[in-house]
Scaffold this motif. Structure first.
Motif, PDB file in Angstrom:
ATOM      1  N   VAL A 145       1.126  -1.180   0.023  1.00  0.00           N
ATOM      2  CA  VAL A 145       0.104   0.229  -0.291  1.00  0.00           C
ATOM      3  C   VAL A 145       0.966   1.103   0.154  1.00  0.00           C
ATOM      4  CG1 VAL A 145      -2.192  -0.811   0.914  1.00  0.00           C
ATOM      5  CG2 VAL A 145      -0.534  -0.196   2.395  1.00  0.00           C
ATOM      6  N   GLY A 146       2.402   0.814  -0.254  1.00  0.00           N
ATOM      7  CA  GLY A 146       2.944   2.587  -0.278  1.00  0.00           C
ATOM      8  C   GLY A 146       2.741   3.035   1.059  1.00  0.00           C
ATOM      9  N   TYR A 147       3.163   2.037   1.636  1.00  0.00           N
ATOM     10  CA  TYR A 147       3.423   3.006   3.401  1.00  0.00           C
ATOM     11  C   TYR A 147       4.502   3.173   3.767  1.00  0.00           C
ATOM     12  CZ  TYR A 147       2.402   3.781   8.156  1.00  0.00           C
ATOM     13  OH  TYR A 147       1.797   4.983   9.425  1.00  0.00           O
ATOM     14  N   SER A 148       5.485   3.948   2.708  1.00  0.00           N
ATOM     15  CA  SER A 148       6.933   3.981   3.046  1.00  0.00           C
ATOM     16  C   SER A 148       6.957   5.478   2.688  1.00  0.00           C
ATOM     17  CB  SER A 148       7.660   2.735   2.863  1.00  0.00           C
ATOM     18  OG  SER A 148       7.890   3.127   1.628  1.00  0.00           O
ATOM     19  N   THR A 149       8.750   5.626   3.225  1.00  0.00           N
ATOM     20  CA  THR A 149       8.779   7.387   2.425  1.00  0.00           C
ATOM     21  C   THR A 149       9.479   6.478   1.697  1.00  0.00           C
ATOM     22  OG1 THR A 149       9.010   8.005   4.069  1.00  0.00           O
ATOM     23  CG2 THR A 149      10.147   9.421   2.484  1.00  0.00           C
ATOM     24  N   LYS A 150       9.444   7.365   0.612  1.00  0.00           N
ATOM     25  CA  LYS A 150      10.068   7.675  -1.273  1.00  0.00           C
ATOM     26  C   LYS A 150      12.019   7.519  -0.959  1.00  0.00           C
ATOM     27  CE  LYS A 150      10.310   7.258  -6.077  1.00  0.00           C
ATOM     28  NZ  LYS A 150       8.820   7.564  -7.090  1.00  0.00           N
ATOM     29  N   PHE A 151      13.218   6.324  -0.823  1.00  0.00           N
ATOM     30  CA  PHE A 151      14.282   7.429  -0.278  1.00  0.00           C
ATOM     31  C   PHE A 151      14.092   7.376   0.749  1.00  0.00           C
ATOM     32  CE2 PHE A 151      14.024   9.041  -4.651  1.00  0.00           C
ATOM     33  CZ  PHE A 151      14.014   8.651  -5.744  1.00  0.00           C
ATOM     34  N   GLY A 152      13.622   7.029   2.013  1.00  0.00           N
ATOM     35  CA  GLY A 152      13.924   6.789   3.352  1.00  0.00           C
ATOM     36  C   GLY A 152      14.004   6.219   3.599  1.00  0.00           C
ATOM     37  N   ASP A 153      12.796   5.250   4.388  1.00  0.00           N
ATOM     38  CA  ASP A 153      12.756   3.613   4.459  1.00  0.00           C
ATOM     39  C   ASP A 153      12.617   2.983   4.066  1.00  0.00           C
ATOM     40  OD1 ASP A 153      10.452   5.046   5.093  1.00  0.00           O
ATOM     41  OD2 ASP A 153       9.315   3.218   6.271  1.00  0.00           O
ATOM     42  N   SER A 154      12.049   3.215   2.229  1.00  0.00           N
ATOM     43  CA  SER A 154      12.101   1.834   1.733  1.00  0.00           C
ATOM     44  C   SER A 154      13.766   2.003   0.463  1.00  0.00           C
ATOM     45  CB  SER A 154      10.931   2.941   0.192  1.00  0.00           C
ATOM     46  OG  SER A 154      11.331   4.548  -0.146  1.00  0.00           O
ATOM     47  N   ALA A 155      15.218   3.067   1.326  1.00  0.00           N
ATOM     48  CA  ALA A 155      15.953   2.552   0.875  1.00  0.00           C
ATOM     49  C   ALA A 155      16.468   1.658   1.721  1.00  0.00           C
ATOM     50  CB  ALA A 155      16.605   4.170   0.444  1.00  0.00           C
ATOM     51  N   GLY A 156      17.704   0.979   1.005  1.00  0.00           N
ATOM     52  CA  GLY A 156      18.792  -0.074   1.361  1.00  0.00           C
ATOM     53  C   GLY A 156      19.229  -1.081   0.593  1.00  0.00           C
ATOM     54  N   ASP A 157      20.163  -1.641   0.949  1.00  0.00           N
ATOM     55  CA  ASP A 157      20.947  -1.980  -0.121  1.00  0.00           C
ATOM     56  C   ASP A 157      20.951  -3.309  -0.106  1.00  0.00           C
ATOM     57  OD1 ASP A 157      23.204  -0.337  -0.581  1.00  0.00           O
ATOM     58  OD2 ASP A 157      23.651  -0.613   1.314  1.00  0.00           O
ATOM     59  N   PHE A 158      19.901  -4.140   1.275  1.00  0.00           N
ATOM     60  CA  PHE A 158      19.133  -5.211   0.948  1.00  0.00           C
ATOM     61  C   PHE A 158      18.351  -5.464   1.536  1.00  0.00           C
ATOM     62  CE2 PHE A 158      21.871  -5.713   4.950  1.00  0.00           C
ATOM     63  CZ  PHE A 158      21.256  -6.435   5.125  1.00  0.00           C
ATOM     64  N   SER A 159      17.099  -6.017   1.286  1.00  0.00           N
ATOM     65  CA  SER A 159      15.875  -6.286   1.601  1.00  0.00           C
ATOM     66  C   SER A 159      15.933  -8.203   2.794  1.00  0.00           C
ATOM     67  CB  SER A 159      15.005  -5.866   0.934  1.00  0.00           C
ATOM     68  OG  SER A 159      13.542  -5.667   2.003  1.00  0.00           O
ATOM     69  N   PRO A 160      15.339  -8.536   3.780  1.00  0.00           N
ATOM     70  CA  PRO A 160      15.157  -9.282   4.318  1.00  0.00           C
ATOM     71  C   PRO A 160      13.530  -9.765   3.926  1.00  0.00           C
ATOM     72  CG  PRO A 160      17.032  -8.532   5.451  1.00  0.00           C
ATOM     73  CD  PRO A 160      16.196  -7.806   4.464  1.00  0.00           C
ATOM     74  N   LEU A 161      12.677  -8.602   3.860  1.00  0.00           N
ATOM     75  CA  LEU A 161      11.463  -9.312   4.292  1.00  0.00           C
ATOM     76  C   LEU A 161      10.070  -8.760   3.303  1.00  0.00           C
ATOM     77  CD1 LEU A 161      11.871  -7.323   8.041  1.00  0.00           C
ATOM     78  CD2 LEU A 161      12.062  -9.712   7.466  1.00  0.00           C
ATOM     79  N   ALA A 162      11.018  -8.626   2.398  1.00  0.00           N
ATOM     80  CA  ALA A 162      10.141  -8.003   1.515  1.00  0.00           C
ATOM     81  C   ALA A 162       9.108  -9.024   0.981  1.00  0.00           C
ATOM     82  CB  ALA A 162      10.522  -7.039   0.295  1.00  0.00           C
ATOM     83  N   ARG A 163       9.109  -9.762   0.841  1.00  0.00           N
ATOM     84  CA  ARG A 163       8.326 -11.013   0.412  1.00  0.00           C
ATOM     85  C   ARG A 163       7.226 -11.458   1.966  1.00  0.00           C
ATOM     86  NH1 ARG A 163       9.194  -7.827  -2.964  1.00  0.00           N
ATOM     87  NH2 ARG A 163      10.670  -9.194  -5.365  1.00  0.00           N
ATOM     88  N   LEU A 164       7.304 -10.924   3.009  1.00  0.00           N
ATOM     89  CA  LEU A 164       6.857 -11.488   4.003  1.00  0.00           C
ATOM     90  C   LEU A 164       6.270 -10.625   4.030  1.00  0.00           C
ATOM     91  CD1 LEU A 164       9.421 -12.566   6.434  1.00  0.00           C
ATOM     92  CD2 LEU A 164       8.034 -14.095   4.534  1.00  0.00           C
ATOM     93  N   THR A 165       4.418 -10.604   4.733  1.00  0.00           N
ATOM     94  CA  THR A 165       3.649 -10.045   5.440  1.00  0.00           C
ATOM     95  C   THR A 165       3.981  -9.308   6.954  1.00  0.00           C
ATOM     96  OG1 THR A 165       1.750 -11.601   5.766  1.00  0.00           O
ATOM     97  CG2 THR A 165       1.986 -10.811   3.879  1.00  0.00           C
ATOM     98  N   ALA A 166       2.727  -8.807   7.351  1.00  0.00           N
ATOM     99  CA  ALA A 166       3.433  -8.101   8.322  1.00  0.00           C
ATOM    100  C   ALA A 166       3.362  -8.888   9.625  1.00  0.00           C
ATOM    101  CB  ALA A 166       2.315  -7.178   9.242  1.00  0.00           C
ATOM    102  N   GLY A 167       1.891  -9.972   9.055  1.00  0.00           N
ATOM    103  CA  GLY A 167       1.577 -11.194   9.760  1.00  0.00           C
ATOM    104  C   GLY A 167       3.292 -12.589   9.832  1.00  0.00           C
ATOM    105  N   GLU A 168       3.657 -12.453   8.781  1.00  0.00           N
ATOM    106  CA  GLU A 168       4.099 -13.463   9.510  1.00  0.00           C
ATOM    107  C   GLU A 168       5.576 -12.820   9.138  1.00  0.00           C
ATOM    108  OE1 GLU A 168       2.923 -15.476   4.706  1.00  0.00           O
ATOM    109  OE2 GLU A 168       4.538 -13.798   4.659  1.00  0.00           O
TER     110      GLU A 168
END
Length: 250
Positions: A145-168
């Motif tokens: 749902v786009g609940y992040s800040t572009k070039f803020g918390d949406s940035a990074g070099d690697f993303s461990p949780l990007a394919r997991l829902t909040a409950g997961e």
């Protein structure tokens, strides 16, 4: 979350992080911005498991007083990672003052999103100084749902949780042995004074069910989620580029 294997997912992410850092080479470390919430707590724990706590650094980045910062300190102590506390209040104030001096009055979106972008600047400054890569801590539900800040918390070099829902993410946190205070803490952005679910207007449980099962009992909520997804897709897409071959005729 029927059929979700938290232990298998935990082990898979740990292996993935190890492989990612091996390919990156040079014995790089990891930097994680610690908010005290489930996402940053789980990412920090996964990195500590994958790399060893001596290669993981936590950054605590309050803007002035932060009532729950003790949770982040407790997490760092539990994981045995080194933590650095950097208060961004002066930086935020100085930037807004510079804008005013230049004739620009910051509006509410700027006031909410600028601190997130300055936090990411601090994370990358620390990473450069510590020989590290920056962990992105967003999860699939937030990204959906786009609940992040572009070039803020949406940035990074690697993303461990990007394919997991909040409950997961919560389930993986429990599989890592994290206490409830790190996994079940009410998620909030730390900027608007509201919880995530208050900002969104629906619960993560409702969102997760729609993502995984395609079901939502409230049609108005479904429509809102779909509208937010369309509005936020640009945050996940590569930056649009001008392509000479397409726009310059021979």
């Amino acid at each position: 979350m029927q059929g979700f294997d938290a232990e298998k997912t935990r082990d898979g992410i740990v292996r993935w992080i190890r492989g990612f850092f091996q390919e990156a080479g040079g014995g790089l470390n990891a930097v994680v911005g610690l908010s005290g919430g489930k996402d940053s707590s789980v990412v920090a724990a996964l990195c500590a498991e994958a790399l060893g706590p001596q290669r993981v650094f936590g950054l605590l980045l309050p803007q002035g007083e932060q009532w729950d910062i003790a949770v982040s300190r407790d997490l760092a102590a539990r994981l045995g990672i080194r933590a650095f506390e950097i208060n961004i209040a002066d930086s935020v104030g100085a930037l807004f003052q510079a804008l005013r001096s230049g004739g620009i009055a910051a509006n509410r979106p700027a006031e909410i999103n600028t601190p997130a972008r300055l936090r990411m600047t601090a994370l990358y400054a620390a990473a450069a100084s510590l020989g590290a890569l920056v962990a992105n801590t967003c999860n699939l539900s937030e990204d959906w749902v786009g609940y992040s800040t572009k070039f803020g918390d949406s940035a990074g070099d690697f993303s461990p949780l990007a394919r997991l829902t909040a409950g997961e993410v919560k389930a993986v946190g429990r599989a890592l042995g994290l206490p409830d205070k790190f996994v079940e803490k009410t998620p909030e952005d730390g900027l608007s004074g509201l919880s995530d679910e208050e900002n969104l207007g629906f619960s993560y449980a409702v969102l997760d069910r729609l993502i995984r099962e395609g079901k939502c009992d409230d049609e108005r909520v479904r429509e809102k989620i779909e509208a937010l997804r369309l509005l936020g897709l640009h945050k996940l897409a590569p930056m649009p580029c001008y392509e000479p071959d397409l726009y310059d005729p021979d």
